[in-house]
Design a protein around this motif. Structure first.
Motif, PDB file in Angstrom:
ATOM      1  N   ARG A   1       0.873  -1.176   0.000  1.00  0.00           N
ATOM      2  CA  ARG A   1       0.000   0.000   0.000  1.00  0.00           C
ATOM      3  C   ARG A   1       0.913   1.229   0.000  1.00  0.00           C
ATOM      4  O   ARG A   1       1.113   1.881   1.016  1.00  0.00           O
ATOM      5  CB  ARG A   1      -0.917   0.020   1.227  1.00  0.00           C
ATOM      6  CG  ARG A   1      -1.823  -1.211   1.464  1.00  0.00           C
ATOM      7  CD  ARG A   1      -2.633  -1.589   0.245  1.00  0.00           C
ATOM      8  NE  ARG A   1      -3.755  -2.458   0.461  1.00  0.00           N
ATOM      9  CZ  ARG A   1      -3.719  -3.795   0.482  1.00  0.00           C
ATOM     10  NH1 ARG A   1      -2.578  -4.441   0.392  1.00  0.00           N
ATOM     11  NH2 ARG A   1      -4.830  -4.498   0.586  1.00  0.00           N
TER      12      ARG A   1
ATOM     13  N   ALA B   1       0.130  -5.040   3.671  1.00  0.00           N
ATOM     14  CA  ALA B   1      -1.000  -5.331   4.546  1.00  0.00           C
ATOM     15  C   ALA B   1      -2.065  -6.151   3.838  1.00  0.00           C
ATOM     16  O   ALA B   1      -2.097  -6.249   2.610  1.00  0.00           O
ATOM     17  CB  ALA B   1      -1.612  -4.023   5.049  1.00  0.00           C
TER      18      ALA B   1
ATOM     19  N   VAL C   1      -0.378  -5.931   9.275  1.00  0.00           N
ATOM     20  CA  VAL C   1       0.524  -5.076   8.516  1.00  0.00           C
ATOM     21  C   VAL C   1       1.973  -5.313   8.914  1.00  0.00           C
ATOM     22  O   VAL C   1       2.292  -5.495  10.080  1.00  0.00           O
ATOM     23  CB  VAL C   1       0.165  -3.576   8.684  1.00  0.00           C
ATOM     24  CG1 VAL C   1       0.208  -3.146  10.133  1.00  0.00           C
ATOM     25  CG2 VAL C   1       1.060  -2.693   7.828  1.00  0.00           C
TER      26      VAL C   1
ATOM     27  N   TYR D   1       0.619   4.718   1.762  1.00  0.00           N
ATOM     28  CA  TYR D   1       0.961   4.913   3.177  1.00  0.00           C
ATOM     29  C   TYR D   1       2.468   5.077   3.324  1.00  0.00           C
ATOM     30  O   TYR D   1       2.925   6.021   3.942  1.00  0.00           O
ATOM     31  CB  TYR D   1       0.461   3.745   4.023  1.00  0.00           C
ATOM     32  CG  TYR D   1      -1.042   3.560   3.927  1.00  0.00           C
ATOM     33  CD1 TYR D   1      -1.927   4.624   4.056  1.00  0.00           C
ATOM     34  CD2 TYR D   1      -1.580   2.309   3.696  1.00  0.00           C
ATOM     35  CE1 TYR D   1      -3.289   4.452   3.954  1.00  0.00           C
ATOM     36  CE2 TYR D   1      -2.956   2.122   3.604  1.00  0.00           C
ATOM     37  CZ  TYR D   1      -3.804   3.198   3.736  1.00  0.00           C
ATOM     38  OH  TYR D   1      -5.152   3.018   3.634  1.00  0.00           O
ATOM     39  N   HIS D   2       3.238   4.136   2.786  1.00  0.00           N
ATOM     40  CA  HIS D   2       4.690   4.263   2.649  1.00  0.00           C
ATOM     41  C   HIS D   2       5.186   3.084   1.816  1.00  0.00           C
ATOM     42  O   HIS D   2       4.459   2.117   1.590  1.00  0.00           O
ATOM     43  CB  HIS D   2       5.432   4.427   3.983  1.00  0.00           C
ATOM     44  CG  HIS D   2       5.430   3.249   4.892  1.00  0.00           C
ATOM     45  ND1 HIS D   2       6.158   2.101   4.653  1.00  0.00           N
ATOM     46  CD2 HIS D   2       4.790   3.049   6.066  1.00  0.00           C
ATOM     47  CE1 HIS D   2       5.967   1.251   5.636  1.00  0.00           C
ATOM     48  NE2 HIS D   2       5.131   1.795   6.498  1.00  0.00           N
TER      49      HIS D   2
ATOM     50  N   HIS E   1       5.696  -3.446   8.238  1.00  0.00           N
ATOM     51  CA  HIS E   1       6.305  -2.201   7.763  1.00  0.00           C
ATOM     52  C   HIS E   1       7.721  -2.411   7.250  1.00  0.00           C
ATOM     53  O   HIS E   1       8.384  -1.449   6.866  1.00  0.00           O
ATOM     54  CB  HIS E   1       6.321  -1.161   8.890  1.00  0.00           C
ATOM     55  CG  HIS E   1       4.962  -0.749   9.337  1.00  0.00           C
ATOM     56  ND1 HIS E   1       4.195   0.153   8.650  1.00  0.00           N
ATOM     57  CD2 HIS E   1       4.232  -1.140  10.404  1.00  0.00           C
ATOM     58  CE1 HIS E   1       3.043   0.321   9.270  1.00  0.00           C
ATOM     59  NE2 HIS E   1       3.044  -0.458  10.341  1.00  0.00           N
TER      60      HIS E   1
ATOM     61  N   TYR F   1       4.721  -0.566   3.238  1.00  0.00           N
ATOM     62  CA  TYR F   1       3.484  -0.883   3.948  1.00  0.00           C
ATOM     63  C   TYR F   1       2.818  -2.062   3.243  1.00  0.00           C
ATOM     64  O   TYR F   1       2.181  -1.923   2.212  1.00  0.00           O
ATOM     65  CB  TYR F   1       2.558   0.325   3.954  1.00  0.00           C
ATOM     66  CG  TYR F   1       1.441   0.271   4.973  1.00  0.00           C
ATOM     67  CD1 TYR F   1       1.503   1.060   6.109  1.00  0.00           C
ATOM     68  CD2 TYR F   1       0.326  -0.544   4.801  1.00  0.00           C
ATOM     69  CE1 TYR F   1       0.493   1.045   7.047  1.00  0.00           C
ATOM     70  CE2 TYR F   1      -0.686  -0.574   5.734  1.00  0.00           C
ATOM     71  CZ  TYR F   1      -0.600   0.225   6.854  1.00  0.00           C
ATOM     72  OH  TYR F   1      -1.608   0.204   7.789  1.00  0.00           O
TER      73      TYR F   1
END
Length: 134
Positions: free
Chosen positions: A95, A104, A118, A98-99, A120, A102
């Motif tokens: 995703r 998820a 999720v 978001y960054h 990171h 990310y």
């Protein structure tokens, strides 16, 4: 960031079964149960917990995001949650809005809550060693 999250569910048995199965890939198990219909769930040596209890109240839908150590855990969460009766709300994947890392997956649980796992971290690199003859 939090110590615990507690919320009411409309069908305690179904919700307990769903969360235990969906979160099993993340190492989540029962910490304690309290009568007649309440349970606390956490990871081993966890410092945070999720608490569910039977209620007739109509709570607002929640978005619960659980930390996964790696992307394989996100994938396993998604499969387990669907097998436990969850409804797809976003297959495992990046995703980037978001960054960049990310990763998820999202499912809708028995009471309509948006449940996420999720990671990171960047995708793990697999290093293959080589042996050379001298």
């Amino acid at each position: 960031m939090f110590d615990h999250v507690k919320f009411g569910v409309s069908d305690y048995a179904a919700s307990k079964t769903f969360f235990l199965k969906a979160l099993e890939p993340l190492g989540v198990t029962v910490v304690t149960e309290w009568p007649p219909n309440g349970v606390e769930l956490s990871q081993p040596q966890g410092k945070v917990s999720l608490c569910l209890h039977q209620t007739e109240e109509k709570p607002a839908h929640l978005h619960l995001a659980f930390v996964a150590e790696n992307r394989r855990q996100v994938d396993a969460f998604y499969r387990a949650a669907l097998e436990a009766g969850g409804e797809d709300n976003g297959a495992p994947g990046l995703r980037p809005r978001y960054h960049a890392n990310y990763y998820a997956a999202f499912v809708i649980g028995p009471d309509g809550h948006n449940i996420e796992a999720v990671c990171h971290e960047p995708e793990a690199l697999i290093r293959v060693g080589t042996i050379s003859a001298a």
